[in-house]
Design an enzyme around this catalytic site. Structure first.
Site, short mmCIF file in Angstrom:
data_model
loop_
_atom_site.label_atom_id
_atom_site.label_comp_id
_atom_site.label_asym_id
_atom_site.label_seq_id
_atom_site.Cartn_x
_atom_site.Cartn_y
_atom_site.Cartn_z
N GLY A 181 59.36 31.45 82.39
CA GLY A 181 60.62 32.00 82.88
C GLY A 181 61.23 31.47 84.14
O GLY A 181 62.28 31.97 84.55
N GLY A 183 62.63 28.47 84.70
CA GLY A 183 63.55 27.34 84.49
C GLY A 183 65.00 27.62 84.85
O GLY A 183 65.47 28.77 84.77
N CYS A 186 66.89 28.93 81.85
CA CYS A 186 66.06 29.82 81.06
C CYS A 186 66.53 31.27 81.27
O CYS A 186 66.86 31.65 82.40
CB CYS A 186 64.63 29.66 81.56
P1 5GP Z 1 63.95 23.45 85.52
O1 5GP Z 1 63.29 22.24 86.11
O2 5GP Z 1 65.28 23.12 84.92
O3 5GP Z 1 63.99 24.61 86.44
O4 5GP Z 1 63.00 23.92 84.32
C1 5GP Z 1 62.72 23.09 83.23
C2 5GP Z 1 61.83 23.84 82.27
O5 5GP Z 1 62.47 25.03 81.78
C3 5GP Z 1 61.50 23.10 81.00
O6 5GP Z 1 60.55 22.08 81.19
C4 5GP Z 1 61.03 24.21 80.07
O7 5GP Z 1 59.69 24.55 80.27
C5 5GP Z 1 61.90 25.38 80.51
N1 5GP Z 1 62.99 25.61 79.56
C6 5GP Z 1 63.86 24.71 79.05
N2 5GP Z 1 64.75 25.31 78.23
C7 5GP Z 1 64.42 26.60 78.20
C8 5GP Z 1 64.95 27.74 77.50
O8 5GP Z 1 65.94 27.67 76.77
N3 5GP Z 1 64.32 28.92 77.69
C9 5GP Z 1 63.23 29.03 78.50
N4 5GP Z 1 62.63 30.20 78.61
N5 5GP Z 1 62.73 27.99 79.20
C10 5GP Z 1 63.31 26.81 79.04
#
Ligand code: 5GP
Length: 349
Positions: A181, A183, A186
């Site tokens: 959670g 992301g 996300c």
């Molecule tokens: P960020 O670096 O953008 O904060 O996080 C990237 C990570 O968010 C990804 O590697 C993956 O684990 C997670 N993530 C990507 N898309 C989604 C989504 O649609 N839902 C959720 N719960 N997590 C996501």
């Protein structure tokens, strides 16, 4: 029902305390780490940052650019075997050394990964990636992959608690991917009420993994290079980035022009946008757990990565760590109620 009383922390809840240092310049900091993995008997040496296996981020072009920085790319699972064939034929050994092949847990994923590894033996890493790594099916799929690919470095996730990290390592994972959670795109925490603040997840999960000779990837939640330093400081062996690498030439994603400014679409892998693209819409039994955003288009990823690495070197000099590996040992977190000074945040550039 039970309540755990101690407050779990995210990146925004702490800062790293500066320490006396003998380092004269940030140019003296070595960000390269040498890893030896529990099961695969493989060694890998490089900067332990990974481009996320999101379909807009984990592209072949991203892998080509980031390999020049000695950084890894988790290539997404939507490329066809033909695409892989073409990429492998046109890539040097060095590029392939920076590639992680991502898969889900279906039979088709298993068939495809076998086909990919028939094309090359140069790729070392496999990432078995599901949104919820707590299922029995996931654990048995991991065991199957470990059995079949004895010499590959296997990453598995996502989870956020020590006991599940242990179960995955004991089931054959060299590295466990941690993050439920955090992301940038996300919405799991909003949709389900489930999650774990990322810094505490890193601290607890790295402790569990290291106790068994495994490693962790901190996946999600970094929005500035200081967060990456906090993730390494908390014990992460690798840090995975999505949003921070979005909006570049190397990404795939629609470019939109508004008032002569360019933007790029970036979306979560469980968002409506992703499901429309890959699975023909959202299945009736599920809800979207990701959002779609428009990020400013930033050109090549080189300047962004240089900036991230410069920030990280500077973090190391503030605590006297001459190597990234020493950052955890030299990190003391202080709990804070403020981060940066926002007084000029609304001033237009
Ligand atoms: P960020 O670096 O953008 O904060 O996080 C990237 C990570 O968010 C990804 O590697 C993956 O684990 C997670 N993530 C990507 N898309 C989604 C989504 O649609 N839902 C959720 N719960 N997590 C996501």
């Amino acid at each position: 029902m039970r309540i755990e009383e101690d407050i779990k922390l995210g990146f925004k809840d702490v800062l790293i305390r500066p320490k006396r240092s003998t380092l004269k310049s940030r140019s003296l900091v070595n960000l390269t780490r040498n890893f030896y993995f529990k099961y695969s008997n493989q060694k890998w040496s490089g900067i332990p940052i990974i481009a996320s296996n999101m379909d807009t981020i984990g592209t072949f072009n991203m892998a080509k650019s980031l390999s020049e920085f000695n950084i890894l790319t988790a290539v997404h699972k939507y490329y066809s075997i033909n695409d892989w064939n073409h990429f492998i034929k046109s890539s040097s050994k060095d590029i392939l050394n920076h590639v992680i092949v991502s898969i889900g847990t279906s039979n088709l994923d298993f068939i495809k990964i076998k086909q990919i590894f028939l094309l090359t033996s140069e790729i070392k890493y496999i990432c078995i990636d599901v949104a919820n790594g707590y299922s029995e099916h996931f654990v048995s799929f991991l065991k199957k992959i470990r059995n079949f690919f004895k010499d590959k470095i296997i990453c598995a996730g996502n989870v956020a608690t020590g006991e599940m990290v242990e179960e995955l390592i004991l089931s054959g994972a060299d590295i466990v991917k941690v993050g439920i959670g955090p992301g940038s795109v996300c919405t799991t925490r909003i949709k389900t009420g489930v999650g774990y603040p990322q810094l505490s997840a890193i601290i607890e999960c790295s402790d569990a993994a290291h106790g068994l000779g495994g490693q962790i990837i901190s996946d999600g939640g970094c929005s500035v290079s200081g967060d990456i330093a906090k993730a390494f400081g908390g014990g992460a062996d690798f840090v995975m980035l999505g949003g921070m690498l979005s909006g570049h030439n190397e990404c795939s994603g629609e470019i939109i022009e508004e008032k002569s400014k360019k933007f790029m679409l970036f979306y979560g892998m469980s968002s409506k946008s992703a499901m429309n693209l890959h699975t023909g819409g959202i299945a009736e039994y599920r809800a979207s757990e990701g959002k779609t955003v428009k990020v400013p288009f930033r050109g090549s990823v080189y300047a962004t990565v240089s900036d991230i690495l410069g920030g990280l070197r500077s973090s190391c000099t503030y605590v006297g760590a001459s190597k990234l590996k020493e950052l955890t040992k030299r990190t003391t977190f202080i709990k804070v109620t403020e981060q940066e000074n926002c007084v000029f945040n609304n001033v237009k550039k």
